[in-house]
Design a protein around this motif. Structure first.
Motif, mmCIF file in Angstrom:
data_model
loop_
_atom_site.group_PDB
_atom_site.id
_atom_site.type_symbol
_atom_site.label_atom_id
_atom_site.label_comp_id
_atom_site.label_asym_id
_atom_site.label_seq_id
_atom_site.Cartn_x
_atom_site.Cartn_y
_atom_site.Cartn_z
ATOM 1 N N ILE A 193 0.841 -1.203 0.000
ATOM 2 C CA ILE A 193 0.000 0.000 0.000
ATOM 3 C C ILE A 193 0.878 1.255 0.000
ATOM 4 O O ILE A 193 0.639 2.210 -0.755
ATOM 5 N N GLN A 194 1.913 1.259 0.852
ATOM 6 C CA GLN A 194 2.836 2.393 0.880
ATOM 7 C C GLN A 194 3.518 2.583 -0.471
ATOM 8 O O GLN A 194 3.721 3.714 -0.929
ATOM 9 N N ALA A 195 3.857 1.470 -1.099
ATOM 10 C CA ALA A 195 4.519 1.532 -2.404
ATOM 11 C C ALA A 195 3.592 2.154 -3.450
ATOM 12 O O ALA A 195 4.023 3.006 -4.240
ATOM 13 N N TYR A 196 2.331 1.740 -3.476
ATOM 14 C CA TYR A 196 1.387 2.320 -4.430
ATOM 15 C C TYR A 196 1.163 3.801 -4.144
ATOM 16 O O TYR A 196 1.049 4.613 -5.071
ATOM 17 N N ASP A 197 1.122 4.156 -2.859
ATOM 18 C CA ASP A 197 0.965 5.572 -2.505
ATOM 19 C C ASP A 197 2.133 6.412 -3.017
ATOM 20 O O ASP A 197 1.981 7.612 -3.265
ATOM 21 N N ASN A 198 3.307 5.764 -3.162
ATOM 22 C CA ASN A 198 4.497 6.512 -3.559
ATOM 23 C C ASN A 198 4.746 6.479 -5.066
ATOM 24 O O ASN A 198 5.736 7.048 -5.539
ATOM 25 N N VAL A 199 3.867 5.851 -5.829
ATOM 26 C CA VAL A 199 4.031 5.815 -7.286
ATOM 27 C C VAL A 199 4.146 7.225 -7.879
ATOM 28 O O VAL A 199 4.993 7.460 -8.755
ATOM 29 N N PHE A 246 11.925 14.816 -10.685
ATOM 30 C CA PHE A 246 12.644 13.614 -10.249
ATOM 31 C C PHE A 246 13.184 13.788 -8.828
ATOM 32 O O PHE A 246 12.969 12.931 -7.954
ATOM 33 N N TYR A 247 13.869 14.897 -8.581
ATOM 34 C CA TYR A 247 14.433 15.112 -7.244
ATOM 35 C C TYR A 247 13.347 15.424 -6.218
ATOM 36 O O TYR A 247 13.467 15.073 -5.040
ATOM 37 N N ASP A 248 12.291 16.072 -6.666
ATOM 38 C CA ASP A 248 11.145 16.285 -5.776
ATOM 39 C C ASP A 248 10.581 14.939 -5.328
ATOM 40 O O ASP A 248 10.281 14.732 -4.152
ATOM 41 N N GLY A 249 10.464 13.989 -6.259
ATOM 42 C CA GLY A 249 9.983 12.654 -5.913
ATOM 43 C C GLY A 249 10.909 11.941 -4.948
ATOM 44 O O GLY A 249 10.471 11.273 -4.012
ATOM 45 N N TRP A 250 12.219 12.084 -5.174
ATOM 46 C CA TRP A 250 13.199 11.446 -4.296
ATOM 47 C C TRP A 250 13.120 12.017 -2.876
ATOM 48 O O TRP A 250 13.125 11.281 -1.884
ATOM 49 N N LEU A 251 13.051 13.339 -2.773
ATOM 50 C CA LEU A 251 13.006 13.979 -1.453
ATOM 51 C C LEU A 251 11.708 13.633 -0.720
ATOM 52 O O LEU A 251 11.716 13.417 0.495
ATOM 53 N N ASN A 252 10.597 13.574 -1.449
ATOM 54 C CA ASN A 252 9.343 13.166 -0.826
ATOM 55 C C ASN A 252 9.404 11.710 -0.370
ATOM 56 O O ASN A 252 8.846 11.356 0.679
ATOM 57 N N SER A 253 10.089 10.873 -1.153
ATOM 58 C CA SER A 253 10.254 9.470 -0.761
ATOM 59 C C SER A 253 11.063 9.355 0.524
ATOM 60 O O SER A 253 10.794 8.502 1.369
#
Length: 355
Positions: A193-199, A246-253
């Motif tokens: 579920i966490q993984a899908y939330d982070n797509v 891309f970096y926004d996604g990484w930092l949010n991850s």
């Protein structure tokens, strides 16, 4: 037998030439008898024909063609859900492989001893371009003290020990989904579920990465790197995302990491092969410059999102100062960055042409 413990799932979209090369390599590998599933993300090219050819050649190959393109990140999780074996190895479609030394990897999988088997370090590879560089294996030999432990090799290590040694490179390495063979049940319901939330943040696998830290997974690092990561000139210059996104996604991850110190290690070290530094502020600022220079879309929204996540990661005072820097870089006209970036771009294209 490895085929009783592990299955391979390859995700692909619209790169039949590279897919053909990948499947041909595995057809002549020690893993050819493993259950092998190809998840075709509704490719419009001749991917179905390539799949049909190899389905007749592999002893246990299955082809799944999605009715629509669900996106590469969602396809990673579809691969996780597809697997029915103890261990899973998810592959991309455009890499090259060295199967000359894989007995130790097979033994590690069959032993059922490890949470994941680390088969390639992209940032600290064994196939070094510069002989003076140290591979991850070299560093583990020097720094992973096994005296008085139950470890039988310096390449057996717990994740938190690995982070102490690799720092932020651990997270950047683990972002390459094919770099490790993992226990399939690591993706329990909550993790999936966490993984899908982070797509939307590009890195669904970060749920696994975060769990590897929380539960301090036990890891085996292969003697030699199996994967030589692909450099695909046909599509590398045609990203569907901006570098700022891309970096926004990484930092949010990175926000998924519960330990403040480890989260700091993760987000403060951003790898960028074009820069001599991996300090996150510089990497982010350069990403904005490049996106403006190349006319990427939605930069304004990505910049605002970057500012928001940096506030969350660094706190209000530091976040405010960083946001001022980001805005100062953002307001510079795109034409100035384009003129500065043109020589760099031409060199990149020349390099890709030679490869």
């Amino acid at each position: 037998m490895i085929e009783e413990k592990m299955e391979i799932i390859l995700i692909t979209y619209n790169r039949s030439k590279y897919l053909d090369n990948t499947l041909n390599q595995f057809l002549n590998s020690p893993f050819k008898n493993c259950k092998f599933t190809v998840l075709d993300n509704c490719s419009p090219d001749n991917t179905p024909e390539i799949c049909a050819k190899y389905e007749k050649l592999f002893p246990n190959m299955h082809i799944v063609r999605h009715s629509t393109n669900i996106g590469g990140n969602a396809n990673i999780l579809r691969a996780v859900e597809t697997s029915e074996s103890k261990y899973t190895w998810i592959l991309g479609d455009d890499d090259n492989y060295d199967f000359s030394t894989v007995d130790d990897v097979i033994d590690a999988v069959v032993s059922d001893k490890y949470d994941f088997i680390y088969v390639t370090s992209c940032l600290l590879p064994t196939n070094k371009k510069n002989p003076s560089d140290k591979s991850l294996n070299d560093i583990l030999e020097e720094e992973n003290n096994i005296t008085g432990t139950n470890k039988t090799s310096s390449r057996e290590i717990y994740v938190r020990e690995l982070i102490d040694i690799m720092k932020g490179k651990y997270f950047m390495d683990m972002a390459f989904i094919s770099a490790y063979i993992f226990r399939t049940d690591s993706y329990d319901s909550n993790t999936l579920i966490q993984a899908y939330d982070n797509v939307p943040n590009f890195f669904p696998q970060f749920a696994f990465i975060s769990k590897s830290v929380d539960e301090n997974y036990y890891v085996y690092k292969s003697k030699n790197d199996i994967i030589i990561q692909g450099d695909n000139p046909d599509t590398d210059s045609e990203h569907t995302y901006t570098f700022t996104k891309f970096y926004d996604g990484w930092l949010n991850s990175a926000l998924m990491l519960k330990d403040d110190n480890i989260r700091r290690i993760c987000y403060q070290n951003l790898d960028n092969h074009s820069l001599t530094t991996n300090y996150y502020i510089i990497v982010v600022l350069v990403a904005i410059m490049v996106d403006k220079a190349t006319g990427r879309p939605n930069i304004k929204n990505n910049v605002l999102s970057l500012i928001s996540v940096l506030y969350k990661l660094t706190g209000w005072i530091k976040g405010f100062l960083i946001s001022i820097l980001i805005l100062l870089v953002y307001v510079v006209p795109s034409g100035i960055y384009a003129r500065l970036y043109k020589p760099v771009y031409e060199k990149q294209q020349e390099r890709l042409g030679k490869n």
